[in-house]
Structures are given as structure tokens and as C-alpha cells.
Motif scaffolding. Structure first.
Motif, PDB file in Angstrom:
ATOM      1  N   PRO A   1      43.299  32.791  -4.977  1.00  0.00           N
ATOM      2  CA  PRO A   1      44.654  32.754  -4.413  1.00  0.00           C
ATOM      3  C   PRO A   1      45.324  31.384  -4.603  1.00  0.00           C
TER       4      PRO A   1
ATOM      5  N   LEU B   1      48.799  31.349  -6.493  1.00  0.00           N
ATOM      6  CA  LEU B   1      49.967  31.013  -5.677  1.00  0.00           C
ATOM      7  C   LEU B   1      50.683  29.775  -6.213  1.00  0.00           C
TER       8      LEU B   1
ATOM      9  N   GLU C   1      43.364  38.882  -6.457  1.00  0.00           N
ATOM     10  CA  GLU C   1      44.549  39.070  -7.291  1.00  0.00           C
ATOM     11  C   GLU C   1      45.540  40.011  -6.590  1.00  0.00           C
TER      12      GLU C   1
ATOM     13  N   THR D   1      47.045  38.223  -3.447  1.00  0.00           N
ATOM     14  CA  THR D   1      48.025  37.210  -3.825  1.00  0.00           C
ATOM     15  C   THR D   1      49.305  37.866  -4.332  1.00  0.00           C
TER      16      THR D   1
END
Lengths: 188, 188
Positions: B19, B23, B158, B161
Motif C-alpha cells: 500500500p 499510494l 492491491e 489500495t
């Protein structure tokens, strides 16, 4: 068994941490005791492209004693391949050791002469630079040359790590490690 | 926009770093300026289950100001859910904020009462513990309850996020970010 992941400032986070997590699972999930994974660099700490500063576990010179060496990626690879003193510190023997790269880390392999006249892959933005080392750059996620391999696109770190584990231990361990990170309902 | 990833000692590396990397790409690849990702904890540094010590970018109390909060996983979640003083520091508003968890991080969501009477997923070894919070535990990689979501199996990070980015920005940004990490020849 010793595995070194080579990091530097502005390293791509996932290209260090995906292999790092998966490789450590050989110990944590697979129960192998003789298995030492280190992130190595030129400074006591290096900071990622996302801004995370992490401690190094040894100097890059330790790659000489490693059974497998993986080069991370990041914009600074373009600068590092020009740095003769930096390159000279990598005593690598690609007959004995397994040497791999993620994305633009392939430029360092190229600069070390490990890819001359061979096929390799890298991140699209590094293709032209890699070709300058006499490399046939292909549009694939993973290229296995035996003791040298290149992977491109962060999630291909899974393939590169599997290659290391398969060569140093075996396919059964690869499956044990990869199963432990699959999304629930698929792998578990 | 502020996003907090909650870490603690013995955190699962990939559940923080997948993440974290994705991100940050909203800023690095997507060019969004108002986008601040922090890894937060109770100490200045925390060490992962693989032995990597990383600096925290703020205390866990900062989750109160975040637009999205993601809880990492690790064996210590079993201890943390018993720690009333720890849990009291999470001022969360699941009507305003997006709150998610990776693997056994769902136990903290459970202890905070965010999953009572609802469906959720977690790592197989934490299923029974999660059910004790009145949760219907399902064998899925990702469960989206609107403002609360649970993901299980590291690579499901995945999906978690993507859920944060989709809700805070939009699907186009999700695709831009995910494309940038796909293995070459597939996504690129």
C-alpha cells in the motif's frame, strides 16, 4: 545461504520490498535456517523515491560473498552507472552466483558487462540506455539467462524472487512462499 | 488528502510496503500534490517481522485527521486488541473516513467495533479470533462495506489500495497507478 538486495538513494520502494518480503519467507514460512537476506548500500541509510529512509544491513562490498544478488531500481541508476568507483566495488562471479535486477537496475548489470550480447528486460523508460551496453532489450516481464536474470515492472519482482529461490533451494519452496502471499480465496 | 498506514512491531512487511508504494504513486505517477501518505505507530521506529526497522512519520493519534486509514497485519495484532489504551487512541469516524485492514489487521477493526454484525475477511489463522467480534468471516480476498473494507492475503493489498484511491480520487487514477507496477509486456 546469503542473499543481498542492493539499494541506493531514490530506490523504487516495491522493487526492494517485494523481494525482501518474499525472500524472508523462506526463513519465516519455509523454516530454512541457513538463509540470510540483507539490504546493502553505500551509506548507513538510504531513502526511497517515496521518502522512506531505511537502514542498510551491510556495505555493497558484501555482494562478493552472496549466493544471490538482486539490484533494485530507481532514477539514480542512470548516475550510478557512470560512477566507476561504485561499479568497481561489485565483485561478482556470474558462474558461481545468481545475479538479477528489477526494472532500471538492469543498467547496473549492463555497466558491469553482464548483459553484453544478451537478451534482457528493463523498465520502458530505461530501454534505450540499456541497449547502449550491447543488450537486446525485449518487451518481457522476465528474462532468465541461467545465472543472470532481469525482471521489469514492479510486480515481476515475484518472478525474479521465485528464480532465486528455485535456483538456491527448489520449486517446492517457491510454491510455499508464493502461496503465503496470494489473495485469500485464491491461494489459501 | 491524508492517508495513514498503521504499523507496529512485527508488522508484515508487504502489508505495509505494498500500500505504501502504490499510494505514493498517486503523487509520483499521478501528479496529485494534495496527497500525503504516512506510516504511523506508537514508537519512533517499528521493526517488521522480517527484521527491517523503519521510522514512523507520526503517532497513531494522527489517524483522527486522515481521510483514509489502513491497518497493517502481524502476529502482534492479537496482543494489541487486548490493549485498551492502544485502542482508545484511534479516533475514527467511519462515516467520514475510509478505514481498511490487511490480513490480521481486521482484528483491530473488529476490536474497534467497526465490523460487528458485518462481513469481513482476514488471514486464515485469524478467522476464529475475528469471528469473536460478531463478524461473519468470509473466504474472500476483499470485502467492501462502503467506508470500511478488509483485505486478506498480502497481494490483496492491491485491491485495498485501489479502493482507497477510487474513493478519494477516482477509477482513472487507480488504473494509472496499477498500470505503473504491472509486469512489462502486460501492463506496459
Amino acid at each position: 545461504m546469503k542473499i543481498a538486495i542492493v539499494a541506493f538513494d531514490q530506490f523504487t520502494d516495491l522493487d526492494v520490498f517485494l523481494p525482501w518480503d518474499l525472500l524472508n519467507r523462506v526463513r519465516l514460512v519455509g523454516g530454512v535456517r541457513d538463509w540470510d537476506v540483507k539490504i546493502v548500500g553505500t551509506e548507513p541509510t538510504h531513502v526511497s523515491i517515496s521518502g522512506l529512509r531505511i537502514p542498510m544491513m551491510g556495505p555493497i562490498d558484501e555482494v562478493a560473498e552472496a549466493d544471490a544478488v538482486l539490484f533494485a531500481s530507481g532514477p539514480s541508476t542512470r548516475r550510478l552507472v557512470q560512477d566507476v568507483e561504485y561499479l568497481k566495488r561489485f565483485w561478482l562471479d556470474s558462474e558461481r552466483q545468481y545475479v538479477g535486477s528489477m526494472c532500471s537496475g538492469a543498467l547496473i548489470l549492463g555497466a558491469l558487462g553482464l548483459l553484453s550480447g544478451k537478451k534482457a528486460t528493463t523498465y520502458p523508460t530505461a530501454r534505450e540506455r540499456l541497449a547502449e551496453y550491447g543488450v537486446e532489450v525485449v518487451n518481457e516481464s522476465f528474462v532468465d539467462l541461467g545465472h543472470v536474470a532481469t525482471a521489469a515492472g514492479c510486480l515481476a519482482g515475484e518472478e525474479l524472487t521465485a528464480w532465486v529461490i528455485r535456483n538456491l533451494i527448489g520449486q517446492e519452496m517457491v510454491e510455499k512462499v508464493l502461496e503465503s502471499v496470494q489473495p485469500v480465496g485464491r491461494g489459501l
